[in-house]
Design an enzyme around this catalytic site. Structure first.
Site, mmCIF file in Angstrom:
data_model
loop_
_atom_site.group_PDB
_atom_site.id
_atom_site.type_symbol
_atom_site.label_atom_id
_atom_site.label_comp_id
_atom_site.label_asym_id
_atom_site.label_seq_id
_atom_site.Cartn_x
_atom_site.Cartn_y
_atom_site.Cartn_z
ATOM 1 C CB ALA A 111 -0.903 -0.002 1.227
ATOM 2 C CE1 TYR A 233 0.253 1.349 20.386
ATOM 3 C CE2 TYR A 233 -0.358 3.650 20.384
ATOM 4 C CZ TYR A 233 -0.320 2.433 19.768
ATOM 5 O OH TYR A 233 -0.827 2.294 18.494
HETATM 6 P P1 NAI Z 1 -3.171 -6.059 11.965
HETATM 7 O O1 NAI Z 1 -1.753 -6.492 12.032
HETATM 8 O O2 NAI Z 1 -4.224 -7.005 12.401
HETATM 9 O O3 NAI Z 1 -3.530 -5.591 10.456
HETATM 10 C C1 NAI Z 1 -2.652 -4.849 9.681
HETATM 11 C C2 NAI Z 1 -3.155 -4.758 8.257
HETATM 12 O O4 NAI Z 1 -2.235 -3.974 7.486
HETATM 13 C C3 NAI Z 1 -3.272 -6.100 7.526
HETATM 14 O O5 NAI Z 1 -4.431 -6.076 6.708
HETATM 15 C C4 NAI Z 1 -2.024 -6.123 6.630
HETATM 16 O O6 NAI Z 1 -2.161 -6.910 5.448
HETATM 17 C C5 NAI Z 1 -1.933 -4.660 6.275
HETATM 18 N N1 NAI Z 1 -0.606 -4.241 5.817
HETATM 19 C C6 NAI Z 1 0.559 -4.219 6.523
HETATM 20 N N2 NAI Z 1 1.551 -3.744 5.743
HETATM 21 C C7 NAI Z 1 1.004 -3.458 4.536
HETATM 22 C C8 NAI Z 1 1.516 -2.936 3.314
HETATM 23 N N3 NAI Z 1 2.791 -2.586 3.184
HETATM 24 N N4 NAI Z 1 0.662 -2.816 2.277
HETATM 25 C C9 NAI Z 1 -0.657 -3.176 2.383
HETATM 26 N N5 NAI Z 1 -1.188 -3.646 3.521
HETATM 27 C C10 NAI Z 1 -0.367 -3.793 4.576
HETATM 28 O O7 NAI Z 1 -3.227 -4.693 12.785
HETATM 29 P P2 NAI Z 1 -4.313 -3.959 13.694
HETATM 30 O O8 NAI Z 1 -3.975 -4.180 15.107
HETATM 31 O O9 NAI Z 1 -5.684 -4.212 13.215
HETATM 32 O O10 NAI Z 1 -3.931 -2.441 13.398
HETATM 33 C C11 NAI Z 1 -4.602 -1.622 12.474
HETATM 34 C C12 NAI Z 1 -4.579 -0.197 12.985
HETATM 35 O O11 NAI Z 1 -5.307 -0.124 14.217
HETATM 36 C C13 NAI Z 1 -3.168 0.328 13.291
HETATM 37 O O12 NAI Z 1 -3.099 1.683 12.930
HETATM 38 C C14 NAI Z 1 -3.076 0.187 14.804
HETATM 39 O O13 NAI Z 1 -2.152 1.073 15.377
HETATM 40 C C15 NAI Z 1 -4.513 0.535 15.187
HETATM 41 N N6 NAI Z 1 -4.926 0.106 16.531
HETATM 42 C C16 NAI Z 1 -4.708 -1.160 16.993
HETATM 43 C C17 NAI Z 1 -5.058 -1.502 18.297
HETATM 44 C C18 NAI Z 1 -4.813 -2.861 18.840
HETATM 45 O O14 NAI Z 1 -4.911 -3.045 20.066
HETATM 46 N N7 NAI Z 1 -4.542 -3.846 18.032
HETATM 47 C C19 NAI Z 1 -5.700 -0.516 19.193
HETATM 48 C C20 NAI Z 1 -5.986 0.735 18.575
HETATM 49 C C21 NAI Z 1 -5.577 1.046 17.303
#
Ligand code: NAI
Length: 386
Positions: A111, A233
């Site tokens: 992406a 964090y």
């Molecule tokens: P996750 O690891 O489950 O999902 C990450 C996504 O990003 C996946 O779909 C992956 O394929 C995609 N991705 C990664 N690198 C990529 C690239 N170069 N090109 C295209 N796609 C790519 O992560 P999660 O935890 O759902 O995190 C998503 C957002 O939510 C982040 O911004 C995170 O900081 C935020 N967040 C997460 C929390 C948590 O407790 N897990 C809490 C609050 C916010």
């Protein structure tokens, strides 16, 4: 072959296609049971294949009836190795969505690349015309920026090293960990990867490609958490990137004001995902939080959070705090919840961990991410890899 979980620290190197399918199905069922709701109709989800991005996609599709175009970076299966969980999740989601008459396509590519942005724009033009929502839910360890330089993010403190309790994910022991301080260079690189620069690049590209509907909404996700997690964090290297993301939300809204485009940050709850498992201290905090929130009947997973986002927070405005942020961490940060979490944090040791923390709940969610541990899935089945 029969697929079993292979856990290495905070990652599982295998994933089960049937279990991932079940994980997606359960999330769809949750949204369907809550009924349809008004909302966006054509949604681009960048980072669509797991965690919050996948749940966003499911809530938009099955709650609002939205067509969804996703971008992810996932590994297909090879002869020796299973695909990544996100790959199986997405295959399952697309299959279900198509059977249910919902448009769902996914581009599996980096992406961060300018070329991929153009590919997405071409796909939107061809299939959807324009999108009325863009969700930026990437969690990535590195980014090759348009300047050709590859930046790597770090999960460190800023200022002084920080020592606190953590859960050793190999042994489930409660131990102390010292998180080193990031150098200025490391902080800057983390901001490059997880800050708002690429979100802005996406919005610029989508706008120039004329695929943003007037009044379109764009969201990115963040986390704040209690003071206990701030050194690692909110005030850590990742927090610096998130602060940049907040600034970018304001910049996007100003930059595209003539088109009525608005950008928001949704601050979400701490949950077990592939991204959060990698952060020291956080898994122990999450285990305690799960215990407290489950006891109080307040626990939510990604899908409950994202369903509440579309059902309650977005239609009413959106509902924002004094800094214009959507707060899905409202239950997590409730005073009574945090008082119990802090009390548990003081007392928890390896010997009494079960009393204060939902360690089993942590691991259940962890295995579910990779499609393991679901009742009703036949894990003895011989699964052809390719
Ligand atoms: P996750 O690891 O489950 O999902 C990450 C996504 O990003 C996946 O779909 C992956 O394929 C995609 N991705 C990664 N690198 C990529 C690239 N170069 N090109 C295209 N796609 C790519 O992560 P999660 O935890 O759902 O995190 C998503 C957002 O939510 C982040 O911004 C995170 O900081 C935020 N967040 C997460 C929390 C948590 O407790 N897990 C809490 C609050 C916010």
């Amino acid at each position: 072959m029969m697929i079993e979980p292979k856990v290495r620290g905070f990652i599982c190197t295998t994933a089960h296609p049937d279990g991932c399918k079940e994980h997606v199905r359960r999330q769809m069922e949750y949204v369907k049971q809550n009924g349809s709701m008004p909302g966006p109709k054509k949604v681009l989800v960048i980072g669509c294949s797991s965690g919050y991005g996948l749940a966003t996609r499911i809530a938009a599709a099955y709650g609002c009836g939205a067509s969804t175009l996703g971008v992810m970076f996932e590994r297909p299966a090879s002869e020796k190795r299973t695909a990544s969980a996100g790959y199986y999740n997405t295959a399952a989601f697309e299959k279900y969505a198509k059977a249910d008459g919902l448009y769902a396509k996914t581009i599996n590519a980096d992406a961060f690349s300018a070329q991929v942005k153009q590919q997405v724009i071409a796909q939107i033009k061809e299939d959807l015309g324009q999108v009325d929502m863009v969700v930026y839910s990437l969690a990535a360890p590195k980014r090759t920026a348009p300047d050709g330089v590859t930046y790597s993010s770090v999960l460190k403190t800023t200022g002084e090293p920080f020592t606190n309790k953590t859960m050793d994910l190999k042994t489930n022991q409660v131990t102390d960990v010292t998180i080193p301080a990031a150098t200025d260079e490391e902080v800057a690189a983390t901001v490059k990867v997880m800050g708002g620069e690429d979100w802005m690049d996406w919005m610029e590209a989508l706008s120039a490609g004329e695929v943003l509907a007037p009044g379109a909404l764009t969201l990115a996700y963040s986390y704040i958490g209690p003071a206990l997690t701030h050194p690692v964090y909110d005030q850590g290297s990742i927090g610096m990137a998130k602060h940049h993301l907040y600034q970018t939300a304001g910049e996007i809204t100003r930059r595209f004001a003539d088109k009525g485009i608005k950008a928001y940050i949704s601050v979400n709850k701490a949950l077990v995902t592939q991204a959060s498992a990698a952060i020291p201290i956080v898994p122990l905090y999450i285990s305690i939080l799960y215990k407290v929130m489950k006891e109080k009947g307040l626990h939510e997973g990604c899908i409950e959070q994202m369903d509440r986002l579309f059902r309650e927070k977005l239609p009413a405005g959106p509902v924002v705090d004094e800094k214009n942020r959507i707060r899905l961490d409202d239950y997590e940060l409730r005073e009574d919840v945090q008082a119990k979490v802090m009390d548990a944090w003081q007392h928890i040791r390896t010997e009494n961990a079960g009393e204060y923390a939902d360690v089993d709940g942590y691991w259940e969610d962890f295995y579910h991410i990779f499609g393991f541990g679901f009742d009703g899935v036949d894990y003895s089945r011989d699964v052809p890899l390719v």
